[in-house]
Design a protein around this motif. Structure first.
Motif, PDB file in Angstrom:
ATOM      1  N   HIS A  39       0.772  -1.138   0.280  1.00  0.00           N
ATOM      2  CA  HIS A  39       0.110   0.037  -0.028  1.00  0.00           C
ATOM      3  C   HIS A  39       0.864   1.367  -0.048  1.00  0.00           C
ATOM      4  O   HIS A  39       0.272   2.431   0.600  1.00  0.00           O
ATOM      5  CB  HIS A  39      -1.070   0.106   1.384  1.00  0.00           C
ATOM      6  N   GLN A  40       1.952   1.124  -0.748  1.00  0.00           N
ATOM      7  CA  GLN A  40       2.958   2.475  -0.412  1.00  0.00           C
ATOM      8  C   GLN A  40       3.239   3.028   0.592  1.00  0.00           C
ATOM      9  O   GLN A  40       2.695   4.170   0.821  1.00  0.00           O
ATOM     10  CB  GLN A  40       2.268   3.300  -1.822  1.00  0.00           C
ATOM     11  N   ARG A  41       3.587   2.290   1.390  1.00  0.00           N
ATOM     12  CA  ARG A  41       3.788   2.782   2.651  1.00  0.00           C
ATOM     13  C   ARG A  41       4.779   3.911   2.860  1.00  0.00           C
ATOM     14  O   ARG A  41       5.552   4.106   2.168  1.00  0.00           O
ATOM     15  CB  ARG A  41       4.169   1.588   4.012  1.00  0.00           C
ATOM     16  N   ILE A  42       4.652   4.698   3.859  1.00  0.00           N
ATOM     17  CA  ILE A  42       5.478   5.927   4.124  1.00  0.00           C
ATOM     18  C   ILE A  42       6.682   5.404   4.660  1.00  0.00           C
ATOM     19  O   ILE A  42       6.668   4.983   6.029  1.00  0.00           O
ATOM     20  CB  ILE A  42       4.888   7.137   4.722  1.00  0.00           C
ATOM     21  N   LEU A  43       7.844   5.580   3.572  1.00  0.00           N
ATOM     22  CA  LEU A  43       9.106   5.174   4.542  1.00  0.00           C
ATOM     23  C   LEU A  43       9.669   6.474   5.361  1.00  0.00           C
ATOM     24  O   LEU A  43       9.577   7.699   5.066  1.00  0.00           O
ATOM     25  CB  LEU A  43      10.088   5.014   3.449  1.00  0.00           C
ATOM     26  N   SER A  44       9.892   6.467   6.349  1.00  0.00           N
ATOM     27  CA  SER A  44      10.344   7.401   7.315  1.00  0.00           C
ATOM     28  C   SER A  44      11.763   8.033   6.951  1.00  0.00           C
ATOM     29  O   SER A  44      12.603   7.227   6.310  1.00  0.00           O
ATOM     30  CB  SER A  44      10.378   6.984   8.600  1.00  0.00           C
ATOM     31  N   SER A  45      12.044   9.380   7.150  1.00  0.00           N
ATOM     32  CA  SER A  45      13.362   9.784   7.071  1.00  0.00           C
ATOM     33  C   SER A  45      14.527   8.787   7.533  1.00  0.00           C
ATOM     34  O   SER A  45      15.472   8.709   7.034  1.00  0.00           O
ATOM     35  CB  SER A  45      13.430  11.345   7.825  1.00  0.00           C
ATOM     36  N   ASP A  46      14.250   8.366   8.762  1.00  0.00           N
ATOM     37  CA  ASP A  46      15.374   7.502   9.381  1.00  0.00           C
ATOM     38  C   ASP A  46      15.645   6.149   8.434  1.00  0.00           C
ATOM     39  O   ASP A  46      16.820   5.706   8.390  1.00  0.00           O
ATOM     40  CB  ASP A  46      15.051   6.789  10.912  1.00  0.00           C
ATOM     41  N   GLU A  47      14.613   5.659   7.943  1.00  0.00           N
ATOM     42  CA  GLU A  47      14.771   4.476   7.095  1.00  0.00           C
ATOM     43  C   GLU A  47      15.528   4.646   5.660  1.00  0.00           C
ATOM     44  O   GLU A  47      16.261   3.959   5.334  1.00  0.00           O
ATOM     45  CB  GLU A  47      13.179   3.700   6.958  1.00  0.00           C
ATOM     46  N   ILE A  48      15.012   5.641   5.351  1.00  0.00           N
ATOM     47  CA  ILE A  48      15.913   6.232   4.144  1.00  0.00           C
ATOM     48  C   ILE A  48      17.315   6.534   4.202  1.00  0.00           C
ATOM     49  O   ILE A  48      18.249   6.090   3.512  1.00  0.00           O
ATOM     50  CB  ILE A  48      15.021   7.613   3.577  1.00  0.00           C
ATOM     51  N   THR A  49      17.498   7.383   5.258  1.00  0.00           N
ATOM     52  CA  THR A  49      18.724   7.578   5.871  1.00  0.00           C
ATOM     53  C   THR A  49      19.590   6.095   5.986  1.00  0.00           C
ATOM     54  O   THR A  49      20.812   6.200   5.540  1.00  0.00           O
ATOM     55  CB  THR A  49      18.832   8.469   7.134  1.00  0.00           C
ATOM     56  N   SER A  50      19.088   5.353   6.515  1.00  0.00           N
ATOM     57  CA  SER A  50      19.675   3.785   6.837  1.00  0.00           C
ATOM     58  C   SER A  50      20.071   3.364   5.407  1.00  0.00           C
ATOM     59  O   SER A  50      21.365   2.825   5.292  1.00  0.00           O
ATOM     60  CB  SER A  50      18.872   3.172   7.541  1.00  0.00           C
ATOM     61  N   TYR A  51      19.244   3.347   4.535  1.00  0.00           N
ATOM     62  CA  TYR A  51      19.732   2.835   3.021  1.00  0.00           C
ATOM     63  C   TYR A  51      20.913   3.980   2.500  1.00  0.00           C
ATOM     64  O   TYR A  51      21.805   3.128   1.758  1.00  0.00           O
ATOM     65  CB  TYR A  51      18.538   2.751   2.250  1.00  0.00           C
ATOM     66  N   ILE A  52      20.926   4.880   2.576  1.00  0.00           N
ATOM     67  CA  ILE A  52      21.693   5.893   1.997  1.00  0.00           C
ATOM     68  C   ILE A  52      23.259   5.613   2.875  1.00  0.00           C
ATOM     69  O   ILE A  52      24.331   5.421   1.990  1.00  0.00           O
ATOM     70  CB  ILE A  52      21.610   7.443   2.400  1.00  0.00           C
ATOM     71  N   LYS A  53      23.295   5.320   3.993  1.00  0.00           N
ATOM     72  CA  LYS A  53      24.408   5.222   4.957  1.00  0.00           C
ATOM     73  C   LYS A  53      25.024   3.475   4.167  1.00  0.00           C
ATOM     74  O   LYS A  53      26.099   3.449   4.327  1.00  0.00           O
ATOM     75  CB  LYS A  53      24.423   5.298   6.203  1.00  0.00           C
ATOM     76  N   GLN A  54      24.264   2.807   4.038  1.00  0.00           N
ATOM     77  CA  GLN A  54      24.414   1.613   3.556  1.00  0.00           C
ATOM     78  C   GLN A  54      25.207   1.787   2.351  1.00  0.00           C
ATOM     79  O   GLN A  54      26.120   0.938   1.995  1.00  0.00           O
ATOM     80  CB  GLN A  54      23.284   0.271   3.539  1.00  0.00           C
ATOM     81  N   MET A  55      24.606   2.615   1.452  1.00  0.00           N
ATOM     82  CA  MET A  55      25.178   2.720   0.044  1.00  0.00           C
ATOM     83  C   MET A  55      26.572   3.478   0.075  1.00  0.00           C
ATOM     84  O   MET A  55      27.652   2.745  -0.474  1.00  0.00           O
ATOM     85  CB  MET A  55      24.612   3.652  -0.802  1.00  0.00           C
ATOM     86  N   PHE A  56      26.895   4.114   1.200  1.00  0.00           N
ATOM     87  CA  PHE A  56      28.238   4.743   1.491  1.00  0.00           C
ATOM     88  C   PHE A  56      29.040   3.505   2.064  1.00  0.00           C
ATOM     89  O   PHE A  56      30.022   3.532   1.819  1.00  0.00           O
ATOM     90  CB  PHE A  56      28.091   5.871   2.564  1.00  0.00           C
ATOM     91  N   GLU A  57      28.500   2.749   2.991  1.00  0.00           N
ATOM     92  CA  GLU A  57      29.355   1.788   3.549  1.00  0.00           C
ATOM     93  C   GLU A  57      29.932   0.723   2.578  1.00  0.00           C
ATOM     94  O   GLU A  57      30.952   0.189   2.741  1.00  0.00           O
ATOM     95  CB  GLU A  57      28.745   1.050   4.692  1.00  0.00           C
ATOM     96  N   GLN A  58      29.186   0.446   1.484  1.00  0.00           N
ATOM     97  CA  GLN A  58      29.723  -0.451   0.440  1.00  0.00           C
ATOM     98  C   GLN A  58      29.940   0.045  -0.789  1.00  0.00           C
ATOM     99  O   GLN A  58      29.906  -0.590  -1.688  1.00  0.00           O
ATOM    100  CB  GLN A  58      28.396  -1.491   0.436  1.00  0.00           C
TER     101      GLN A  58
END
Length: 217
Positions: free
Chosen positions: A150-169
């Motif tokens: 249902h196209q849930r709303i992703l929180s800022s914290d969750e999006i930030t977590s993915y961004i940081k994972q991109m940086f880490e790898q």
């Protein structure tokens, strides 16, 4: 603004970011195609997560009003109603692509040799995101974002977590993205049509061949 003027403006902006970051990639490019329609609540969460990072965001002009004024009136963030996607992806200042995972966008990303964070919505975007992360190893795929959820709303914290994972790898993603870029260019030069299954088979076969060659050394 004419497209030629937009391209010139984007080039100037990217060059400024390149210089500011001491000639290292720093820009996150965000685009979700022409079909996706993000809700105001989601736009706010995205803007909050992207606030610390230099960002080019291709977003319909009618949606700009939902973003915080600080995001719009900030030299670190460039909002565009239309973006020269291939040019942005090919520029050295661009760090990675935040995409819905449409195949055409992924093709352009792979041709540019850039990592990608996939935020899938529907259709082939989910398997595309899976391949990006699990098979090609050139990025990450966000989880539980499709219409079945249902196209849930992703929180800022969750999006930030993915961004940081991109940086880490990042180092590994870049290395594999550049490898896929080489393979994809070979496939493009030797194939008259960029059909999904055909190109994927070429990539898979050549990745396997290179892996076997490396293991036999």
């Amino acid at each position: 603004m004419k497209k030629t003027d937009t391209i010139a403006h984007v080039k100037e902006w990217l060059e400024a970011q390149w210089t500011f970051a001491n000639e290292s990639p720093s820009v996150i490019y965000v685009a979700f195609g022409t079909i996706a329609c993000l809700r105001a609540e989601q736009l706010i969460q995205m803007a909050d997560a992207l606030m610390p990072y230099p960002t080019i965001w291709s977003l319909k002009a009618t949606l700009h009003k939902h973003l915080p004024p600080l995001f719009i009136d900030d030299r670190k963030h460039l909002l565009l109603d239309w973006a020269p996607q291939r040019f942005i992806l090919s520029h050295p200042a661009t760090r990675f692509f935040l995409s819905h995972g449409g195949w055409n966008s992924l093709v352009e990303c792979m041709l540019a040799g850039k990592p990608v964070l996939v935020w899938p919505w529907f259709g082939d975007q989910m398997p595309n995101g899976f391949r990006v992360e699990k098979e090609f190893g050139i990025g990450k795929c966000m989880q539980n974002t499709d219409i079945l959820h249902h196209q849930r709303i992703l929180s800022s914290d969750e999006i930030t977590s993915y961004i940081k994972q991109m940086f880490e790898q990042e180092e590994e993603n870049i290395q594999k993205a550049e490898t896929v870029q080489d393979i994809f260019m070979d496939a493009k030069d030797n194939s008259s049509q960029l059909y999904f299954e055909e190109i994927n088979k070429i990539i898979d076969d050549q990745v396997l061949a290179r892996t076997n060659k490396h293991n036999n050394l």
